[in-house]
Design a protein around this motif. Structure first.
Motif: not given
Length: 484
Positions: A41-65
């Protein structure tokens, strides 16, 4: 003809960036970026930023992933994300306190604004430190011998003695430290460099916590008296000695009780203790507590009178003597009761007690003067007590008598003349004979039966005469108020 063959992705190294691992696992499972983004339930661009290191993957993000891809979340968690799991604010606070720095000072050390640091510590809106600032925090922590892994797994192990001091009843701990010096709250505040005695008052009532700097001074004065803060934290009652128990509650009333057993004035009692009478007054009024240096002498005086100091706490009523029990709200009614039983006018009663008639009026009316209800002093009370005893009045039963329904008031309602006449008829007497029986004039009997007036006011029989009527009725086996 050239054939374009897609090369298979190689498994990333264990130390690879979490975004690289995320992209590898997504592709390995054949899930498009849009499909995974929709699932999260996020934008594809937000996922792109996570994969390319533009945004960090926080602890809560890791649980969802991990849940979306059916893998262990730890794959996507680096040390920065692990640090920024829920509770990171307290970890940052622990590092800052290890530096003995304020938020203003610590924010300058790591290169952020004070408001940013405040948001981190309060964990407002899950506002995390970035990886850059995490490594600065880690560097400072290592300089202070704080192991980041242990800090992540067990933050409570880094709580210092200030935090431990504030757990539990810190108000009691401060009170015991102050009691060790035998000083007032104001004096204690002055000792530790605070000008307002209300600080200690608020600390002891636990309506306000002492700041860290105040705690350091409290700890210093505690150790100067041989008080171990660790033992105090483990068991606040560890340092509760006999003196501390004595001054903990009602110490003024207990001191006054011991003094009264010696029938001593405050000046005389002060000399017995080795202090001034004014000091005794302030202790008894609760304006300050007795200093420890006088307690041993007080204990000796108590033991000489076979008074167990511990028993005083268990029996508060023992603090009160007959004067204390008499001179409370309603003592005016009791004084008037004694005077009426004695058959004395206010002038005669005042003469016997040795005061003015106006004073008797003030006592019986319980008038307030200068914000205080005027009541007899102890010397006056001794004379009142002596007069009461001479007339067979038991002071201990006055409250019980007054608690009963005041049948005299009932008697003085309309029809009291008919009741007197009925009683006279029960005895079969003329007004003259009845007047001789009760010790008044025949004119008085006639006036009562007619409910006549004197100087425009109905002439009621006195309470003493009323009781005489009741006695006469009881001798005939009748109820004066009902049968008559």
């Amino acid at each position: 003809m050239l054939v374009n063959l897609a090369l298979p992705m190689l498994m990333p190294d264990e130390d690879a960036r979490p975004g690289i691992k995320l992209e590898f696992i997504r592709r390995q499972k054949g899930i498009s970026r849009k499909e995974l983004a929709d699932k999260l339930e996020i934008a594809p661009g937000a996922l792109f930023n996570l994969e390319n290191g533009f945004n960090p993957i926080h602890f809560d993000d890791a649980l969802k992933l991990g849940n979306a891809l059916d893998v262990e979340p730890d794959i996507f968690i680096d040390e920065s994300a692990r640090f920024c799991a829920s509770g990171y604010g307290e970890k940052i606070r622990i590092i800052r306190r290890a530096c003995d720095a304020t938020q203003e000072e610590f924010s300058k050390m790591i290169g952020v604004t004070r408001s940013t640091l405040s948001c981190w510590e309060a964990e407002i809106g899950e506002y995390h430190p970035s990886s850059v600032f995490y490594y600065k925090l880690k560097e400072i922590a290592e300089e202070k011998n704080i192991d980041i892994n242990r800090l992540n797994s067990d933050p409570d192990s880094f709580i210092d003695d200030y935090e431990l001091f504030l757990t539990g009843d810190y108000g009691k701990k401060i009170k015991y430290i102050r009691s060790a010096y035998g000083v007032t709250q104001t004096e204690f505040c002055n000792m530790i460099g605070y000008t307002s005695g209300t600080s200690s008052c608020n600390w002891e009532s636990m309506t306000e916590k002492p700041l860290r700097k105040a705690y350091n001074r409290i700890k210093f004065v505690a150790e100067a008296k041989g008080i171990d803060i660790n033992k105090l934290n483990a068991n606040p009652d560890y340092y509760k000695d006999e003196y501390s128990r004595f001054v903990e509650k009602n110490s003024g009333a207990k001191i006054r009780y011991i003094r009264l057993q010696y029938r001593a004035f405050t000046d005389d009692f002060g000399k017995m203790l080795g202090c001034s009478g004014n000091a005794v007054c302030t202790w008894e009024r609760g304006q300050c507590i007795m200093g420890r240096q006088y307690f041993d002498e007080l204990k000796k005086l108590a033991e000489a009178k076979e008074i167990n100091l511990e028993s005083l706490d268990d029996n508060p009523d023992v603090f009160k003597d007959d004067y204390d029990r008499f001179c409370v709200t309603g003592c005016g009614k009791k004084l008037r009761y004694i005077r009426n039983i004695c058959g004395m006018s206010a002038e005669k009663y005042a003469e016997v007690i040795g005061v003015s008639r106006q004073t008797i009026f003030i006592w019986e009316s319980e008038l307030v003067q200068r914000g205080t209800i005027r009541r007899p002093g102890r010397e006056n009370f001794e004379k009142i007590k002596q007069v009461a005893i001479e007339h067979g009045i038991d002071l201990d039963t006055i409250d019980e008598e007054l608690a009963k329904v005041d049948d005299y008031e009932v008697f003085c309602q309309n029809g009291f003349g008919a009741k007197i006449k009925s009683l006279r008829n029960v005895y079969g007497m003329s007004q003259r004979a009845f007047s001789e029986l009760v010790g008044v004039s025949v004119e008085t009997i006639s006036r009562w039966e007619r409910e006549g007036k004197v100087r425009g006011k109905i002439a009621f029989p006195s309470k003493e005469r009323f009781r005489e009527f009741k006695r006469l009725a009881e001798e005939k086996g009748v109820d004066f108020l009902e049968s008559c």
